[in-house]
Every structure is written in structure tokens, then in C-alpha cells.
Design a protein around this motif. Structure first.
Motif, PDB file in Angstrom:
ATOM      1  N   THR A  51       0.829  -1.202   0.000  1.00 57.97           N
ATOM      2  CA  THR A  51       0.000   0.000   0.000  1.00 57.97           C
ATOM      3  C   THR A  51       0.865   1.254   0.000  1.00 57.97           C
ATOM      4  N   LEU A  52       1.866   1.289   0.864  1.00 55.82           N
ATOM      5  CA  LEU A  52       2.740   2.456   0.934  1.00 55.82           C
ATOM      6  C   LEU A  52       3.528   2.650  -0.357  1.00 55.82           C
ATOM      7  N   SER A  53       3.979   1.567  -0.948  1.00 53.50           N
ATOM      8  CA  SER A  53       4.724   1.660  -2.208  1.00 53.50           C
ATOM      9  C   SER A  53       3.856   2.209  -3.328  1.00 53.50           C
ATOM     10  N   GLU A  54       2.613   1.758  -3.395  1.00 56.28           N
ATOM     11  CA  GLU A  54       1.687   2.271  -4.419  1.00 56.28           C
ATOM     12  C   GLU A  54       1.453   3.766  -4.240  1.00 56.28           C
ATOM     13  N   ILE A  55       1.282   4.193  -2.999  1.00 57.78           N
ATOM     14  CA  ILE A  55       1.076   5.616  -2.724  1.00 57.78           C
ATOM     15  C   ILE A  55       2.307   6.412  -3.150  1.00 57.78           C
ATOM     16  N   GLN A  56       3.480   5.934  -2.766  1.00 57.15           N
ATOM     17  CA  GLN A  56       4.715   6.636  -3.097  1.00 57.15           C
ATOM     18  C   GLN A  56       4.905   6.748  -4.611  1.00 57.15           C
ATOM     19  N   ASP A  57       4.709   5.658  -5.320  1.00 60.89           N
ATOM     20  CA  ASP A  57       4.883   5.663  -6.772  1.00 60.89           C
ATOM     21  C   ASP A  57       3.899   6.601  -7.457  1.00 60.89           C
ATOM     22  N   THR A  58       2.648   6.534  -7.050  1.00 60.58           N
ATOM     23  CA  THR A  58       1.615   7.368  -7.672  1.00 60.58           C
ATOM     24  C   THR A  58       1.846   8.843  -7.373  1.00 60.58           C
ATOM     25  N   GLU A  59       2.071   9.165  -6.123  1.00 58.28           N
ATOM     26  CA  GLU A  59       2.253  10.567  -5.742  1.00 58.28           C
ATOM     27  C   GLU A  59       3.469  11.171  -6.429  1.00 58.28           C
ATOM     28  N   GLY A  60       4.528  10.401  -6.566  1.00 57.19           N
ATOM     29  CA  GLY A  60       5.733  10.892  -7.230  1.00 57.19           C
ATOM     30  C   GLY A  60       5.496  11.303  -8.678  1.00 57.19           C
TER      31      GLY A  60
END
Length: 168
Positions: free
Chosen positions: A42-51
Motif C-alpha cells: 500500500t505504501l509503495s503504491e502511494i509513493q509511486d503514484t504521488e511521485g
């Protein structure tokens, strides 16, 4: 707003549901491992998308759906805290004896990550990319059996650091 909260709660606190479901098929430690995988994913998906949404970056959407630099810094700080909690969660789960019940610290760490995820999602402007992120988070929560099977497969192969090598 209510739907967004449901997705977020399903994603991170939903890892608690993973624990409940997996306890019937395995140990609390195994269920905790699946929870670690769900939180990290979940955190990785958020980080990738937000970036990809930061204003001024190549291929970022235009304002008002891009993430301003000041907001990006806020999100980065919250993600750093969440990833630290994720690492703490992994350490607690790794230290659990195989037949031990889930320590209260696991639930506390998941709740803290959930609060940060809610804060982060509130900072990301509404857009198609944010809607897709919500769908990805819901997918992570909704595929507990696949996550459980992959963790079990890797444990049988003797792959010790299943927390970092998760790719579904």
C-alpha cells in the motif's frame, strides 16, 4: 469522502482482517507477515503514484490535479514516517515466536500507518490517478488469499526476507 475512508480503512486496517482470516489457515506470525506485505504494498503504491503527480515533473498532470512542491514535501515526510513504522512492524512480526498470539504492538503500528495513509490521501488532489490509486489499494486488501499463498510459497523455498521481495 466516505468512500475514500472506506478504501483506506480497507487497505491498511484491512490488514487486520487478513490476520483474522489467516489465523484459521496458519499461525499469527504468518498472518502478521501477510499484513506486513499488505502495508508495504500500500505504501509503495502511494509513493509511486504521488511521485508521478508532483507539479513540474515530466508527464505530471497540470494544476489543480498535480501535487504542489510544498505538499509533496509534506507527503514525503509522512511517507518516511509510515515506512519506518512498516519496518518496525516487520521487525515485530519477525521476532514473534511461531505459535505466539499477535502482540498488541502489531495492531498499534498498523493503526499509526493507517492514520498517516489517511493524511497522505487527503493531501493528494482528486484526479483519475488518485482514483486508480484507491482501486490499487482496494485490490491489495481484496486479494489476501493470493498474498497468503505467495508468502507461504516463499517461506517453503526458504526465502527469509519475504517482506522486501514481495511482487504480485
Amino acid at each position: 469522502m466516505r468512500i475514500m475512508k472506506q478504501y483506506l480503512l480497507a487497505a491498511v486496517i484491512g490488514s487486520l482482517f487478513l490476520s483474522i482470516g489467516c489465523k484459521q489457515a496458519g499461525t499469527a506470525r504468518h498472518a502478521g507477515t501477510v499484513s506486513v506485505v499488505a502495508v508495504h504494498s500500500t505504501l509503495s503504491e502511494i509513493q509511486d503514484t504521488e511521485g508521478k503527480l508532483v507539479c513540474g515533473r515530466e508527464n505530471a498532470p497540470p494544476a489543480p490535479v498535480c501535487v504542489p512542491a510544498d505538499t509533496h514535501r509534506q507527503i514525503a515526510g509522512k511517507l518516511a514516517q509510515a515506512f519506518q513504522l512498516d519496518a518496525d512492524l516487520a521487525r515485530v512480526v519477525r521476532a514473534m515466536p511461531v505459535d505466539a498470539p499477535t502482540p498488541a504492538q502489531v495492531f498499534d503500528l498498523v493503526a499509526k500507518v493507517n492514520a498517516l495513509v489517511q493524511d497522505i490521501m487527503a493531501l493528494i488532489p482528486d484526479s483519475a490517478a488518485k482514483a486508480q490509486l484507491k482501486d490499487k489499494i482496494a485490490w491489495v486488501r481484496g486479494h489476501a488469499l493470493e498474498q497468503y499463498a505467495e508468502v507461504e510459497r516463499r517461506e517453503k523455498l526458504g526465502q527469509e526476507d519475504i517482506y522486501r521481495i514481495w511482487q504480485l
